[in-house]
Structure formats: structure tokens, C-alpha cells
Design a protein around this motif. Structure first.
Motif, PDB file in Angstrom:
ATOM      1  N   ARG A  42      17.974   3.914   6.012  1.00 25.85           N
ATOM      2  CA  ARG A  42      17.348   5.243   6.008  1.00 25.85           C
ATOM      3  C   ARG A  42      15.994   5.189   5.294  1.00 25.85           C
ATOM      4  N   ALA A  43      15.934   4.426   4.211  1.00 27.95           N
ATOM      5  CA  ALA A  43      14.671   4.296   3.477  1.00 27.95           C
ATOM      6  C   ALA A  43      13.606   3.621   4.338  1.00 27.95           C
ATOM      7  N   LEU A  44      14.013   2.645   5.120  1.00 28.36           N
ATOM      8  CA  LEU A  44      13.068   1.904   5.950  1.00 28.36           C
ATOM      9  C   LEU A  44      12.731   2.624   7.254  1.00 28.36           C
ATOM     10  N   ALA A  45      13.412   3.705   7.537  1.00 25.70           N
ATOM     11  CA  ALA A  45      13.199   4.434   8.792  1.00 25.70           C
ATOM     12  C   ALA A  45      12.074   5.459   8.697  1.00 25.70           C
ATOM     13  N   ASP A  46      11.393   5.518   7.567  1.00 22.10           N
ATOM     14  CA  ASP A  46      10.340   6.505   7.378  1.00 22.10           C
ATOM     15  C   ASP A  46       8.989   5.796   7.262  1.00 22.10           C
ATOM     16  N   ARG A  47       8.028   6.228   8.044  1.00 17.95           N
ATOM     17  CA  ARG A  47       6.696   5.586   8.078  1.00 17.95           C
ATOM     18  C   ARG A  47       5.991   5.644   6.731  1.00 17.95           C
ATOM     19  N   THR A  48       6.094   6.751   6.022  1.00 18.94           N
ATOM     20  CA  THR A  48       5.440   6.843   4.713  1.00 18.94           C
ATOM     21  C   THR A  48       6.023   5.824   3.748  1.00 18.94           C
ATOM     22  N   ARG A  49       7.330   5.668   3.744  1.00 16.29           N
ATOM     23  CA  ARG A  49       7.954   4.694   2.844  1.00 16.29           C
ATOM     24  C   ARG A  49       7.572   3.268   3.232  1.00 16.29           C
ATOM     25  N   LEU A  50       7.445   3.003   4.526  1.00 20.08           N
ATOM     26  CA  LEU A  50       6.981   1.676   4.962  1.00 20.08           C
ATOM     27  C   LEU A  50       5.550   1.433   4.495  1.00 20.08           C
ATOM     28  N   ALA A  78      -4.962   6.044  -1.680  1.00 21.02           N
ATOM     29  CA  ALA A  78      -5.020   5.181  -0.501  1.00 21.02           C
ATOM     30  C   ALA A  78      -4.406   5.846   0.727  1.00 21.02           C
ATOM     31  N   LEU A  79      -3.313   6.568   0.528  1.00 19.26           N
ATOM     32  CA  LEU A  79      -2.634   7.199   1.663  1.00 19.26           C
ATOM     33  C   LEU A  79      -3.119   8.620   1.935  1.00 19.26           C
ATOM     34  N   GLN A  80      -3.959   9.149   1.027  1.00 17.09           N
ATOM     35  CA  GLN A  80      -4.489  10.504   1.184  1.00 17.09           C
ATOM     36  C   GLN A  80      -3.363  11.523   1.394  1.00 17.09           C
ATOM     37  N   GLU A  88      12.028  -9.516   5.778  1.00 19.06           N
ATOM     38  CA  GLU A  88      11.580  -9.469   7.176  1.00 19.06           C
ATOM     39  C   GLU A  88      10.719  -8.234   7.441  1.00 19.06           C
ATOM     40  N   VAL A  89      11.117  -7.105   6.902  1.00 22.31           N
ATOM     41  CA  VAL A  89      10.325  -5.882   7.074  1.00 22.31           C
ATOM     42  C   VAL A  89       8.948  -6.076   6.455  1.00 22.31           C
ATOM     43  N   ARG A  90       8.894  -6.634   5.262  1.00 20.35           N
ATOM     44  CA  ARG A  90       7.606  -6.861   4.595  1.00 20.35           C
ATOM     45  C   ARG A  90       6.729  -7.815   5.400  1.00 20.35           C
ATOM     46  N   ALA A  91       7.322  -8.828   5.993  1.00 19.01           N
ATOM     47  CA  ALA A  91       6.558  -9.768   6.824  1.00 19.01           C
ATOM     48  C   ALA A  91       5.967  -9.044   8.035  1.00 19.01           C
ATOM     49  N   CYS A  92       6.745  -8.163   8.639  1.00 15.05           N
ATOM     50  CA  CYS A  92       6.249  -7.387   9.789  1.00 15.05           C
ATOM     51  C   CYS A  92       5.119  -6.454   9.369  1.00 15.05           C
ATOM     52  N   LEU A  93       5.247  -5.841   8.212  1.00 15.38           N
ATOM     53  CA  LEU A  93       4.215  -4.930   7.734  1.00 15.38           C
ATOM     54  C   LEU A  93       2.884  -5.646   7.525  1.00 15.38           C
ATOM     55  N   ARG A  94       2.941  -6.889   7.080  1.00 16.54           N
ATOM     56  CA  ARG A  94       1.709  -7.656   6.844  1.00 16.54           C
ATOM     57  C   ARG A  94       0.938  -7.918   8.135  1.00 16.54           C
ATOM     58  N   GLU A  95       1.603  -7.837   9.277  1.00 19.00           N
ATOM     59  CA  GLU A  95       0.965  -8.111  10.565  1.00 19.00           C
ATOM     60  C   GLU A  95       0.559  -6.845  11.326  1.00 19.00           C
ATOM     61  N   ARG A 145      -1.527  -3.518  12.225  1.00 17.62           N
ATOM     62  CA  ARG A 145      -2.929  -3.109  12.069  1.00 17.62           C
ATOM     63  C   ARG A 145      -3.102  -1.890  11.164  1.00 17.62           C
ATOM     64  N   GLN A 146      -2.267  -0.870  11.353  1.00 12.99           N
ATOM     65  CA  GLN A 146      -2.359   0.321  10.493  1.00 12.99           C
ATOM     66  C   GLN A 146      -2.105  -0.048   9.036  1.00 12.99           C
ATOM     67  N   MET A 147      -1.165  -0.926   8.818  1.00 13.32           N
ATOM     68  CA  MET A 147      -0.857  -1.338   7.450  1.00 13.32           C
ATOM     69  C   MET A 147      -2.037  -2.107   6.851  1.00 13.32           C
ATOM     70  N   ALA A 148      -2.742  -2.879   7.664  1.00 17.04           N
ATOM     71  CA  ALA A 148      -3.935  -3.595   7.192  1.00 17.04           C
ATOM     72  C   ALA A 148      -5.019  -2.598   6.793  1.00 17.04           C
ATOM     73  N   ARG A 149      -5.159  -1.525   7.551  1.00 18.06           N
ATOM     74  CA  ARG A 149      -6.137  -0.482   7.195  1.00 18.06           C
ATOM     75  C   ARG A 149      -5.762   0.171   5.867  1.00 18.06           C
ATOM     76  N   ASP A 150      -4.468   0.415   5.666  1.00 16.78           N
ATOM     77  CA  ASP A 150      -4.015   0.987   4.389  1.00 16.78           C
ATOM     78  C   ASP A 150      -4.362   0.048   3.231  1.00 16.78           C
ATOM     79  N   ARG A 151      -4.143  -1.254   3.417  1.00 21.70           N
ATOM     80  CA  ARG A 151      -4.455  -2.208   2.350  1.00 21.70           C
ATOM     81  C   ARG A 151      -5.961  -2.227   2.054  1.00 21.70           C
ATOM     82  N   ALA A 152      -6.774  -2.137   3.103  1.00 26.60           N
ATOM     83  CA  ALA A 152      -8.231  -2.098   2.910  1.00 26.60           C
ATOM     84  C   ALA A 152      -8.631  -0.840   2.140  1.00 26.60           C
TER      85      ALA A 152
END
Length: 132
Positions: A13-21, A40-42, A88-95, A97-104
């Protein structure tokens, strides 16, 4: 469920939410003050804090207070299945594009928020996926 059993349903359930990801993505290998996550997330601070609390209850983040600042970091669940899922979830997040924009955006925030404590990279002495 006994006290020693990990709640996989809560984890999913925690991983099913985009904000938490997005929060997990930003925390990645650092301990970060809530103020940076908000910037960062505004998103409003109460919303960010509510999602961070959900992640903490799911057993994947921990928090510590230093003065008026609260820092969050990712922790690895003791349950090996849950830990593998989180890795595995963290590895997917690193790849992603939206997550890369958040990191930037987080990197830019670190330069702009001068009064806030800087994110703390987790070193070998303080394992990024250390248990709570």
C-alpha cells in the motif's frame, strides 16, 4: 500477525502511491530534511509529512530530529522478502525520467535553501539501508 512478522500488505500500500515513491526516490542514499522534500516536490509540508509517516509505519523509512529539523532516511526492512522488494523498487525509480527530474530539482533546492541543514549522504559508517 505476530509482532515479528512484517506487514507486506502495508508495504505494498505504501508503494502504491506516486507521492510516496517520489519521496523514496529523493531519499535514496541520503538523510534529508523535510524542508528539502517540500521544496523539491512543490507540495505542502503537511502532505509530505503525512506520506513520510505512512512510509515510516510501513517500515521503510526512519526519522530523527536535530533541533527544529527532522531528517528522514530509508531503512531496509528486516524481512528479506520486503527488503528485496524495496531494493527492486528503488532500482526502478533510479531509471524513471520523472524521478530523475525530481532529483535534479532537489539538487537545485539544496543550493537555494541556505538556512536549512544540507542533506547528509549516508556513508559506509552509517549504512543507507541500515535497520531503523
Amino acid at each position: 500477525m505476530t509482532k515479528n512478522e512484517f506487514d507486506l500488505e502495508r508495504l505494498f500500500r505504501a508503494l502504491a502511491d506516486r507521492t510516496r515513491l517520489r519521496l523514496l526516490n529523493l531519499l535514496d542514499d541520503s538523510e534529508i530534511c523535510v524542508c528539502y522534500l517540500v521544496e523539491a516536490l512543490q507540495m505542502p509540508q503537511p502532505k509530505i509529512s503525512r506520506h513520510l509517516a505512512y512510509l515510516r509505519r510501513a517500515g521503510v523509512t526512519a526519522a530523527r530530529r536535530k533541533g527544529k529539523w527532522i531528517y528522514y532516511r530509508i531503512v531496509e526492512p528486516e524481512d528479506e522478502h520486503a527488503a528485496r522488494i524495496l531494493r527492486e523498487v528503488r532500482a526502478c525509480l533510479r531509471e524513471d525520467r520523472q524521478m530523475a527530474r525530481d532529483r535534479a530539482r532537489l539538487s537545485k533546492c539544496c543550493a537555494l535553501l541556505r538556512d536549512a541543514p544540507r542533506p547528509i549522504p549516508l556513508t559506509a559508517g552509517r549504512k543507507s539501508l541500515g535497520r531503523g
